[in-house]
Design an enzyme around this catalytic site. Structure first.
Site, PDB file in Angstrom:
ATOM      1  N   LEU A  62      32.329  32.427  36.431  1.00 34.72           N
ATOM      2  CA  LEU A  62      33.255  31.331  36.177  1.00 34.72           C
ATOM      3  C   LEU A  62      34.566  32.008  35.805  1.00 34.72           C
ATOM      4  CD1 LEU A  62      32.760  28.285  36.258  1.00 34.72           C
ATOM      5  CD2 LEU A  62      32.508  28.301  33.790  1.00 34.72           C
ATOM      6  N   ASP A  63      35.644  31.661  36.482  1.00 37.10           N
ATOM      7  CA  ASP A  63      36.929  32.331  36.247  1.00 37.10           C
ATOM      8  C   ASP A  63      37.322  32.236  34.770  1.00 37.10           C
ATOM      9  OD1 ASP A  63      37.028  32.788  38.951  1.00 37.10           O
ATOM     10  OD2 ASP A  63      38.497  31.202  39.376  1.00 37.10           O
ATOM     11  N   ARG A  64      38.059  33.232  34.338  1.00 39.59           N
ATOM     12  CA  ARG A  64      38.451  33.316  32.924  1.00 39.59           C
ATOM     13  C   ARG A  64      39.116  32.039  32.392  1.00 39.59           C
ATOM     14  NH1 ARG A  64      40.886  38.696  30.178  1.00 39.59           N
ATOM     15  NH2 ARG A  64      40.665  38.023  28.027  1.00 39.59           N
ATOM     16  N   ARG A 165      39.941  26.184  43.256  1.00 43.28           N
ATOM     17  CA  ARG A 165      41.363  26.280  42.933  1.00 43.28           C
ATOM     18  C   ARG A 165      42.222  26.328  44.194  1.00 43.28           C
ATOM     19  NH1 ARG A 165      41.343  31.205  38.684  1.00 43.28           N
ATOM     20  NH2 ARG A 165      43.598  30.752  38.677  1.00 43.28           N
TER      21      ARG A 165
END
Length: 243
Positions: A62-64, A165
Site C-alpha cells: 500500500l503506497d506510503r 492513482r
C-alpha cells in the site's frame, strides 16, 4: 497527539490484517525510514514473547501516502497461499478515493497499460499495449458528493504500482492531495485521499470467509464521507465481518 501507525482488524496464527495510517511505509525503501513491518514485528515479539526473529511478511503493498487495509502473513505457508489468492484474483479489494472532479461516466471499467519509472517512482498510463507496459484494469463507481468533493469506490482487478492513482488521473479525476498525478496542491499531512476500505477472501488455511473493513482516517474531512457508504446497512449482521 501522535497518530498510531496501525489498528489491528484481524489476527490469528496465520494472518495479521491492520488498518495503516497514511504516511508510514509498508516495506523498506531508500529512505531507510522505520516501516509498518518493523513496528508489527515488535508487536508480535512482545505480545507472544517470541525469542529470536519474527516471521512477518506483507502479502501486498500500500503506497506510503495511502491509508487502509494491509494483510501480513505470519507463516511461510500462509504467505504462499495468500500470494496465490492474489495471483488468482480471489481477493476482492475495495478502495475509496476522493476527487474534486466528477467522473464521466459516473461508473465504468478502466483499462490501461502501465509503465513504472523506478528512478522517478512514477507510473505512466497508456491507452494501448506498449513495450514492457503491464495491463491494468479496475471498476469504479461514484458514491456521491459532499462539499465540492466526490467519493469514488474503486475495485482493482489487477494490482499494479500506483494503479488507482494513475488510472483515475487519466480519467481526469486526480485523487485529492496527489500532486504526483496532477492534483493542484498537497494535503497538509502529505497523505492522499485514497483509502483501502474493504477486503473479502476465503481464509487460505481455515477456509472461512473473511470480510475486513477499515475505518476511514480520524479526521473531519474523511469522516463526512461515511454517510455515503452503501454497505453500512447490508453488513450489520455479518458474523464474519472484522472492523
Amino acid at each position: 497527539m501522535k497518530m498510531k501507525d496501525y489498528h489491528i482488524i484481524y489476527e490469528d496464527n496465520h494472518l495479521l490484517i491492520v488498518n495503516k495510517r497514511a504516511g508510514i511505509l509498508v516495506q523498506g525503501d531508500s529512505t531507510g525510514d522505520r516501516t509498518l513491518t518493523d513496528v508489527l514485528k515488535d508487536y508480535i515479539k512482545e505480545k507472544y514473547q517470541k525469542p529470536g526473529a519474527v516471521f512477518l511478511h506483507p502479502v501486498h503493498r500500500l503506497d506510503r501516502p495511502v491509508s487502509g487495509l494491509v494483510v501480513f502473513a505470519r507463516t511461510s505457508k500462509a504467505l504462499e497461499r495468500m500470494m496465490e489468492l492474489f495471483r488468482k484474483r480471489e481477493i476482492q479489494k475495495t478502495y475509496w478515493a476522493v476527487t474534486r472532479r466528477k467522473p464521466d461516466p459516473i461508473k465504468g471499467k478502466l483499462t490501461h497499460w502501465l509503465l513504472k519509472n523506478e528512478a522517478k517512482n512514477t507510473t505512466t498510463a497508456y491507452d494501448y499495449p506498449e513495450d514492457k507496459a503491464l495491463k491494468a484494469e479496475l471498476n469504479y463507481k461514484l458514491l456521491g458528493k459532499i462539499n465540492l468533493h466526490y467519493l469514488i469506490e474503486v475495485e482493482p482487478i489487477t494490482g499494479r504500482p500506483h494503479q488507482i492513482r494513475v488510472q483515475l488521473a487519466t480519467l481526469g479525476c486526480p485523487i485529492r492531495g496527489d500532486i504526483k498525478y496532477g492534483y493542484d496542491r498537497p494535503n497538509p499531512d502529505a497523505s492522499i485521499n485514497l483509502h483501502a476500505r474493504r477486503l473479502y477472501f476465503v481464509h487460505p488455511i481455515k477456509k472461512t470467509p473473511i470480510i475486513c473493513k477499515a475505518a476511514v482516517p480520524n479526521n473531519p474531512f474523511w469522516e463526512e464521507f461515511l454517510e455515503l457508504d452503501p454497505e453500512e446497512v447490508k453488513e450489520k449482521n455479518l458474523d464474519h465481518l472484522y472492523e
